[in-house]
Enzyme design. Structure first.
Site, PDB file in Angstrom:
ATOM      1  N   GLY C 151       1.081  -1.401   0.377  1.00 42.66           N
ATOM      2  CA  GLY C 151       0.243   0.226  -0.283  1.00 42.66           C
ATOM      3  C   GLY C 151       0.621   2.072  -0.353  1.00 42.66           C
ATOM      4  CB  CYS C 152      -0.068   4.533  -1.180  1.00 39.58           C
ATOM      5  SG  CYS C 152      -1.439   5.058  -0.053  1.00 39.58           S
ATOM      6  CE1 TYR C 153      -1.197   8.143   4.351  1.00 45.69           C
ATOM      7  CE2 TYR C 153      -2.679   6.347   3.759  1.00 45.69           C
ATOM      8  CZ  TYR C 153      -2.340   8.163   3.822  1.00 45.69           C
ATOM      9  OH  TYR C 153      -3.440   9.251   3.804  1.00 45.69           O
ATOM     10  N   PRO C 156       6.607   3.869   2.667  1.00 43.31           N
ATOM     11  CG  PRO C 156       6.390   5.575   2.221  1.00 43.31           C
ATOM     12  CD  PRO C 156       5.748   4.968   2.843  1.00 43.31           C
ATOM     13  CD  GLU C 314       5.169   5.844  -0.232  1.00 36.46           C
ATOM     14  OE1 GLU C 314       5.473   4.966  -1.103  1.00 36.46           O
ATOM     15  OE2 GLU C 314       3.834   5.541  -0.132  1.00 36.46           O
TER      16      GLU C 314
END
Lengths: 348, 348, 348, 348
Positions: C151-153, C156, C314
């Site tokens: 996932g995006c979260y 990082p 990101e």
């Protein structure tokens, strides 16, 4: 003005213009909101739909057919066009109305049908409607029972050109209106093209050569000039919430100078509380009227001989919609015209 | 094209156009950055000024007077106008130059003086300069030692109107260019009017009737039409970083139709890698060219008989500056014109 | 790497991650897009849905059930979660897959059910899935047939904390991740809360204490630390299209210093092409990675003794979705890991 | 409250907080602006610096040394910190003062020197200064001659935590304040980092672990808790003009529940006109307080046992500066506390 407040109802309160009406009327010294309708959201408190106003003491939103019209003196109708005609036709005669939809703005039946694709459902009613660009039609507004509130785009351009066309200082043909609007002009209904990621950091033209506000503008300019008018009206969608800027390109009549144009507008609006003409050569910014009922107008010399540029701005939700609606109510009810509208622009 | 890369220097690398040149050239197969100058920031690594490119292996920025010209084949000059003339005049003859400033764009000495308030410091040099709107002057660019890279505003309008004026399809008089630009067009020097809080959520006109790009546009349109041209050019500052949209309002010659206008443009640019004419009636968005070297052109029918609307967009930092500069370098060095510029737009 | 290109299909191509896959793959030297599906928009050209890529030569979008799987080597699945499981389960075995949905990210069946409210429809398949945070699981990714793209979260924060938890330098409990995301993270489906006017000029928290990416992060941190982890994960919606910034607040183990934390991260990612650790004390900006596959990590001393702050950024659509997906494809297909991803950030 | 209006002067009127003071005071029923100073812009009309307020009838801006103090009852001092001490020390004793700078906010001389790098120039005066977080120090404010108006960041967090620390419901150690602010918080002086193109479409941390508002917050929390406090305070710069959102992460004392936390805050602020505690579990948005003096506070359950999340928002220029300053003036002058501040939020 007595101590008894005007009992106000807002039909279609869950849209942006509804919220603006509430924001303005919340501190209006002579009006009181007694009715809020929102068919899809009936039964919900207004503050759930617009949390920024949740602290106000407001009636719960209901369906239109639940309204008790006896308790209402004045209606702001912020319903979608099309459904509006029927609703207003059904209101009891003691209620005065400002209609914020497009339904009663076009006074020619054929033009209405051409642009909205259907016969008008209340042509009889149209006869008693007054077009509510307050500064231009104040005396008629004062006597009207039903006022058609102007569209957001038509307001600044009519204010800019009406005095000039009346005096034949500019040509009624060859008018170009390049308009730039914030996204609230398109309303609150979810559409892909209005998503943040689709609107931010860019601009595009839309409805070029065919926007429904064109015939409304043309109608107003025809009233002013006494001749048929066909304009170039080119709107653009901007990455901002509020505000309309119109760059208006016109030809002057022989011998007229831009300085004269400026002088005529400055004089015409010198006593108006909501229209300000900037010093000659200065141009206005939409952010300097944000949240307020002001229209600012600038007149600039063009490099092309015989031409002049007029730049006008407004907040599309205030002077372009709910602010002018309240201004009209004030006039219709014999109240001071600026009442409730003494709201300064919010900048930055 | 040999294996030896073009040794490139960028003068004035610390501005936005400098950063864009670096971004584009970083992956250019036939060019290598060997020199970066930035007088005020000399001695600092480029990545400190533009952290988004800190990972690239780049020379430290130095002062111009520290440059070793022998090691350089090609110069992109991104200095402020005024200082540029002297710097370019002092470069050794083996170096080819694309100048991104305004210093060599106006070919008439009197016009230059009128708009920039001073005599040109290198009029002799001007004679060998070629105006680098690549699609319109490609053959001359190929042979030039010094190319004046067009301004951001002049690029889309000249691409839109040149083919039409050449064929006398539109009138050279009465041209109105309503332009909207992102804030990077004003550069990176701190000014109150460019602060985020002053630019966001609003639009305003500036330089109305008196912007320095007007004479550059007029010069190009005069070349195309064979007659003197005076235009209405009205720029606006938008709350976005990048992008220019120009709404161009012109009159067609008798008997010409908007469809013909569209067809002529579509044919003219059919083979061009960076110019795309949309289907008739469609209009482009700046966000669809962001970060790329594309220009998109739309042709729309106007409601006013005899008129046509052309809407054109570009990224002001790419096709409007650094991208076209690299495109010109490619042409000047006999490289494939698209080399390094095959970068897709970044949307959303 | 042979001359034969990987034949790539994208399922669910009409969303933002689909568009990003196309943008990246358009210039990938060893991949070719042969299939685009979009059920609701089947039959329409991709350029109609994403005009910024209309110039590319792409297959028309079709329905999934129309796909000819024999002609496809590799699938990027960008379908909504829920429907994904079935689609991937039905793909022929010769096709390798990177799944961008959440459907295969949670490896514990109970956790999946708790957060997604339904039994997983393809638990058997889950066993062969590899979690594709490339830098942390590269070797497994290289051998996988199906990769669950993070996932995006979660990307990082896992990159930031995994090396530290593995070496017990920070405590696995008491981790706070305050995350800020651009609006594209919520996709392209129209919703009132994502309209421009609702998102611009403001920030709000959402899913506080209950976002579905929390268990995915916890899973990764548990792998790193060897113990169960429950984190505070608080996302916020920002008025920007792209970008995620995570401010990560952790406690260090006794005797550990922020400088050590920095050194460990800097060493760990020294050879990584897409992860950069900034100098100690510096913090990154989302705009410096926009459009690129980079993650930037900064380590800052806290005023509270024993604590350290890590800030990581990101582009949610690139390293947080489509970029990492292509990175995984490269690894899975034995291609150079950076192929097609050498795209510089777009700033400003 | 008599008919005689308070004669108000604003020192440093050309900044954003000056403009906000004018906006608010323009419609204040018991105050009148009689003095505006702005040293660099002395002699210019206020409307030239802030055209959105050009229609108001205001005194021309003058230099401070030109002021006639006899005609002034009340001063709002919006000068830069450092210069403020001397100016206020030189004011005649009949003038009451609200100082919007940081100069009198820190009551410990050593702390002041540590964070501002210089000895305080008016320590004697400090003794009679009252810290003007109105809701928390109302009684002292009522008697004060000089009030130090709180910083923008310190206001929401102190309102959120003071009642909880007083009752020992949360721990005074281990407090994390992740703050997000709009760009106006940095003022109107041009700086590269505040340009539109540098701020839009991104977020970054700044002053992490070392912002000057940290000691001010710690001072307030120490007053509430009775013990020394060191917090983690991490501000971030957001692409918006106005608004601060603070996500506050704290540990509860043994046995305390998030629901209790909510209840205590809700009760504490039940009678406050400008502080609203949302229903348990709901979180506020900065855009819902824009332009108004409201603070909204939300309390959310954390997934980590023993922790609670509090999210608070304000408009940094109103409750975080000029609004609270007027609120303090009202209290100091015995006027109704909400006078002039009954301004609804502007949304969208």
């Amino acid at each position: 003005m007595s101590d008894v407040k005007v009992k106000v109802g807002i039909l279609g309160a869950s849209g942006y213009t509804g919220a603006e009406l509430v924001r303005i009327l919340a501190h209006h010294a002579a009006a009181e909101i007694v009715l809020l309708t929102a068919d899809r959201r009936a039964g919900r408190p207004f503050g759930e739909v617009f949390p920024h106003l949740a602290h106000l003491n407001l009636p719960t939103m209901i369906r239109i057919d639940e309204a008790d019209w006896d308790s209402v003196d004045f209606i702001f109708c912020a319903l979608p066009h099309g459904t509006t005609q029927e609703v207003i036709a059904g209101l009891p005669g003691h209620i005065k109305v400002v209609d914020l939809s497009a339904d009663f703005r076009l006074f020619d039946a054929a033009t209405y049908k051409e642009w909205y694709g259907a016969e008008h459902a209340a042509r009889e009613l149209q006869k008693e409607v007054v077009y509510g660009l307050t500064e231009l039609h104040r005396e008629k507004v004062a006597k009207a029972r039903i006022v058609a509130n102007p569209g957001c785009y038509p307001t600044p351009v009519q204010l800019s050109l009406t005095p000039l066309l009346e005096q034949k200082l500019v040509l009624a043909q060859d008018i170009i209106v390049d308009a730039k609007s914030g996204a609230t002009g398109a309303g609150r209904s979810p559409k892909e093209g209005l998503l943040f990621a689709e609107v931010t950091e860019g601009i595009h033209a839309y409805g070029t050569g065919g926007h429904r506000h064109a015939p409304e503008i043309e109608q107003g300019l025809a009233w002013a000039s006494g001749e048929d008018v066909v304009i170039n009206f080119s709107p653009h969608l901007m990455p901002m919430s509020r505000g309309i800027l119109e760059s208006i390109y016109v030809k002057m009549a022989d011998g007229v100078t831009p300085e004269q144009i400026h002088e005529v507008l400055a004089k015409r609006y010198a006593g108006e509380p909501f229209v300000r003409v900037l010093p000659f050569g200065a141009t206005p910014q939409t952010r300097h009227v944000r949240g307020s009922n002001y229209v600012l107008i600038g007149v600039v010399k063009d490099r092309v001989p015989g031409r002049v540029i007029i730049v006008a701005v407004e907040d599309n939700l205030v002077k372009g919609a709910s602010g002018q609606a309240v201004q009209n109510m004030n006039v219709m009810m014999g109240l001071p015209e600026t009442m409730g509208l003494e709201i300064e622009p919010l900048f930055p």
